[in-house]
Design a protein around this motif. Sequence first.
Motif, PDB file in Angstrom:
ATOM      1  N   ALA A   1       2.843  -4.809   2.605  1.00 43.70           N
ATOM      2  CA  ALA A   1       1.936  -5.526   3.502  1.00 43.70           C
ATOM      3  C   ALA A   1       2.089  -7.038   3.378  1.00 43.70           C
ATOM      4  O   ALA A   1       1.828  -7.778   4.331  1.00 43.70           O
TER       5      ALA A   1
ATOM      6  N   GLN B   1      -8.789 -14.463  12.409  1.00 43.43           N
ATOM      7  CA  GLN B   1      -7.974 -14.251  13.617  1.00 43.43           C
ATOM      8  C   GLN B   1      -8.322 -15.279  14.683  1.00 43.43           C
ATOM      9  O   GLN B   1      -7.518 -15.549  15.570  1.00 43.43           O
TER      10      GLN B   1
ATOM     11  N   VAL C   1       4.138   1.063   2.130  1.00 40.22           N
ATOM     12  CA  VAL C   1       4.015   0.006   3.142  1.00 40.22           C
ATOM     13  C   VAL C   1       3.898  -1.355   2.459  1.00 40.22           C
ATOM     14  O   VAL C   1       2.902  -1.627   1.770  1.00 40.22           O
TER      15      VAL C   1
ATOM     16  N   GLU D   1     -14.617  -8.718   4.827  1.00 37.32           N
ATOM     17  CA  GLU D   1     -14.533  -8.403   6.256  1.00 37.32           C
ATOM     18  C   GLU D   1     -15.570  -7.330   6.578  1.00 37.32           C
ATOM     19  O   GLU D   1     -15.733  -6.368   5.821  1.00 37.32           O
TER      20      GLU D   1
ATOM     21  N   GLU E   1     -12.578 -13.138   7.698  1.00 37.14           N
ATOM     22  CA  GLU E   1     -12.928 -13.055   9.117  1.00 37.14           C
ATOM     23  C   GLU E   1     -14.432 -13.188   9.388  1.00 37.14           C
ATOM     24  O   GLU E   1     -15.053 -12.273   9.931  1.00 37.14           O
TER      25      GLU E   1
ATOM     26  N   ALA F   1      -2.179 -12.453  13.184  1.00 39.40           N
ATOM     27  CA  ALA F   1      -2.671 -11.370  14.041  1.00 39.40           C
ATOM     28  C   ALA F   1      -3.167 -10.201  13.194  1.00 39.40           C
ATOM     29  O   ALA F   1      -3.010 -10.174  11.967  1.00 39.40           O
ATOM     30  N   ASN F   2      -3.747  -9.232  13.897  1.00 36.12           N
ATOM     31  CA  ASN F   2      -4.153  -7.970  13.316  1.00 36.12           C
ATOM     32  C   ASN F   2      -3.012  -7.341  12.513  1.00 36.12           C
ATOM     33  O   ASN F   2      -1.903  -7.230  13.037  1.00 36.12           O
ATOM     34  N   GLY F   3      -3.270  -6.960  11.276  1.00 37.25           N
ATOM     35  CA  GLY F   3      -2.247  -6.257  10.504  1.00 37.25           C
ATOM     36  C   GLY F   3      -1.213  -7.159   9.848  1.00 37.25           C
ATOM     37  O   GLY F   3      -0.245  -6.668   9.267  1.00 37.25           O
ATOM     38  N   ALA F   4      -1.402  -8.475   9.907  1.00 37.17           N
ATOM     39  CA  ALA F   4      -0.413  -9.405   9.336  1.00 37.17           C
ATOM     40  C   ALA F   4      -0.402  -9.377   7.809  1.00 37.17           C
ATOM     41  O   ALA F   4       0.558  -9.818   7.181  1.00 37.17           O
ATOM     42  N   GLY F   5      -1.503  -8.883   7.209  1.00 37.42           N
ATOM     43  CA  GLY F   5      -1.568  -8.808   5.746  1.00 37.42           C
ATOM     44  C   GLY F   5      -2.604  -9.733   5.133  1.00 37.42           C
ATOM     45  O   GLY F   5      -2.660  -9.896   3.908  1.00 37.42           O
ATOM     46  N   LYS F   6      -3.447 -10.323   5.969  1.00 41.91           N
ATOM     47  CA  LYS F   6      -4.401 -11.332   5.488  1.00 41.91           C
ATOM     48  C   LYS F   6      -5.430 -10.727   4.518  1.00 41.91           C
ATOM     49  O   LYS F   6      -5.665 -11.270   3.440  1.00 41.91           O
ATOM     50  N   THR F   7      -6.027  -9.609   4.931  1.00 43.90           N
ATOM     51  CA  THR F   7      -7.045  -8.985   4.068  1.00 43.90           C
ATOM     52  C   THR F   7      -6.419  -8.477   2.780  1.00 43.90           C
ATOM     53  O   THR F   7      -7.000  -8.611   1.692  1.00 43.90           O
ATOM     54  N   THR F   8      -5.222  -7.916   2.891  1.00 44.26           N
ATOM     55  CA  THR F   8      -4.522  -7.426   1.693  1.00 44.26           C
ATOM     56  C   THR F   8      -4.355  -8.557   0.689  1.00 44.26           C
ATOM     57  O   THR F   8      -4.596  -8.390  -0.514  1.00 44.26           O
TER      58      THR F   8
ATOM     59  N   HIS G   1       0.901  -1.164   0.000  1.00 38.60           N
ATOM     60  CA  HIS G   1       0.000   0.000   0.000  1.00 38.60           C
ATOM     61  C   HIS G   1       0.932   1.204   0.000  1.00 38.60           C
ATOM     62  O   HIS G   1       1.493   1.540   1.051  1.00 38.60           O
TER      63      HIS G   1
HETATM   64  P1  ATP Z   1      -6.910  -7.277  10.097  1.00 42.10           P
HETATM   65  O1  ATP Z   1      -7.202  -8.562  10.743  1.00 42.10           O
HETATM   66  O2  ATP Z   1      -6.810  -6.133  11.062  1.00 42.10           O
HETATM   67  O3  ATP Z   1      -7.767  -6.969   8.918  1.00 42.10           O
HETATM   68  P2  ATP Z   1      -4.873  -8.123   8.280  1.00 42.10           P
HETATM   69  O4  ATP Z   1      -4.000  -9.271   8.630  1.00 42.10           O
HETATM   70  O5  ATP Z   1      -6.006  -8.405   7.380  1.00 42.10           O
HETATM   71  O6  ATP Z   1      -5.386  -7.433   9.589  1.00 42.10           O
HETATM   72  P3  ATP Z   1      -4.176  -6.004   6.482  1.00 42.10           P
HETATM   73  O7  ATP Z   1      -5.475  -5.284   6.701  1.00 42.10           O
HETATM   74  O8  ATP Z   1      -4.003  -6.719   5.211  1.00 42.10           O
HETATM   75  O9  ATP Z   1      -3.918  -7.016   7.683  1.00 42.10           O
HETATM   76  O10 ATP Z   1      -2.988  -4.966   6.696  1.00 42.10           O
HETATM   77  C1  ATP Z   1      -1.628  -5.300   6.486  1.00 42.10           C
HETATM   78  C2  ATP Z   1      -0.758  -4.058   6.618  1.00 42.10           C
HETATM   79  O11 ATP Z   1      -1.051  -3.153   5.561  1.00 42.10           O
HETATM   80  C3  ATP Z   1      -0.968  -3.292   7.918  1.00 42.10           C
HETATM   81  O12 ATP Z   1       0.284  -2.763   8.310  1.00 42.10           O
HETATM   82  C4  ATP Z   1      -1.910  -2.198   7.519  1.00 42.10           C
HETATM   83  O13 ATP Z   1      -1.742  -1.058   8.347  1.00 42.10           O
HETATM   84  C5  ATP Z   1      -1.470  -1.894   6.089  1.00 42.10           C
HETATM   85  N1  ATP Z   1      -2.589  -1.423   5.268  1.00 42.10           N
HETATM   86  C6  ATP Z   1      -3.729  -2.069   5.004  1.00 42.10           C
HETATM   87  N2  ATP Z   1      -4.529  -1.363   4.177  1.00 42.10           N
HETATM   88  C7  ATP Z   1      -3.851  -0.200   3.910  1.00 42.10           C
HETATM   89  C8  ATP Z   1      -4.119   0.963   3.112  1.00 42.10           C
HETATM   90  N3  ATP Z   1      -5.251   1.055   2.412  1.00 42.10           N
HETATM   91  N4  ATP Z   1      -3.184   1.935   3.091  1.00 42.10           N
HETATM   92  C9  ATP Z   1      -2.028   1.825   3.783  1.00 42.10           C
HETATM   93  N5  ATP Z   1      -1.708   0.749   4.550  1.00 42.10           N
HETATM   94  C10 ATP Z   1      -2.591  -0.232   4.609  1.00 42.10           C
END
Ligand code: ATP
Length: 235
Positions: free
Chosen positions: A16, A193, A14, A83, A161, A35-42, A11
Amino acid sequence: MLACNNLTIAHGDVVAVSGVNLQVGAGETVALIGANGAGKTTLLHTISGLNKARSGDIQLDGTSILRLSSDRRVALGIAQAPEGRRIFPGLTVEENLVVATANWKKIRQSCADDLDRVFQLFPRLKERRTQLGWSLSGGEQQMLAIGRALMARPRLLLLDEPSLGLAPRLAEEVYERVKVIASAGLTILVVEQNTVLALAVADRAYVLEAGRVVLDGSAAELRNDSRVREAYLGR
Ligand code: ATP
C-alpha cells in the motif's frame, strides 16, 4: 520531529505504501494528499502504530518508534483523530473526551484544564457535553474526534480526512479550528482528499499516488503546480 525513512507497508500481499520519505518539522502543518486508495490512511496508521511497516523506519525526534506499541506512541505525544471519527456512540461528549486521558491519569488526577481548553476551542461541544455521541451531527462528531485527540496532550496531531462526509460549510468550519490549533504551535500531519482545504491550512504537502510520493513542496508551490491543479483542484 517526525521522519518516515524509505517506508514500505503492505496489507498481506498488497503493497500500500512504497519507499516513502516524509518529514514533519516541529510547529509545522503538513498535508498528505492523494486520491482514494493512495495509501494515506495506511501511512498514518503506521505512524500511530496501528499498522506494521514491512521495511524502513519511523523516527520521532531522531529515535526510532517502529517497535513501540501505539499506547507508548501516545505517551510520547502522538495522537490521531481517525477517519470516520470513531466516536463512542454510547458515551456522552464529556466521556468521549475523558476516555483519552488514560495515559497520563497516573501522573495527574484532574483533566479539568484539558476539558476547558477543548471546550474553548469547540464551544458547541460544551453545549452538548451531556449528549450521547450518536446524537451529534457529523461536524460535531469530527470536532469531538479532534478534541479527544487533543485530550491526550499530543505534540504531533494526526488528522485523517477531517472533511470526510461533511457539507462544505461544516468542512470549512472544522478547518478553521484546525488553523487555530496550528497557530497555537501544535505540529500537525493531516491526510486529506479535499486538496483545496488541506493546502489552505498546510505549510507543506506531499502528494501520494499508488503508495509513492510523487510530488512535495510548500503549499503555495503545490497550489500553483499544473499537475496538482489538473489532478486534484479540477482546474
Ligand atoms: P481512502 O481515502 O479511501 O482512505 P487511502 O489513501 O487512505 O484511501 P488506504 O486506505 O491506505 O488509502 O489504502 C491503500 C491501499 O491498501 C488500497 O489499495 C487499499 O485497498 C489497500 N488496503 C487498505 N487497507 C487494507 C486491508 N486492511 N487489507 C487489504 N488491503 C488494504
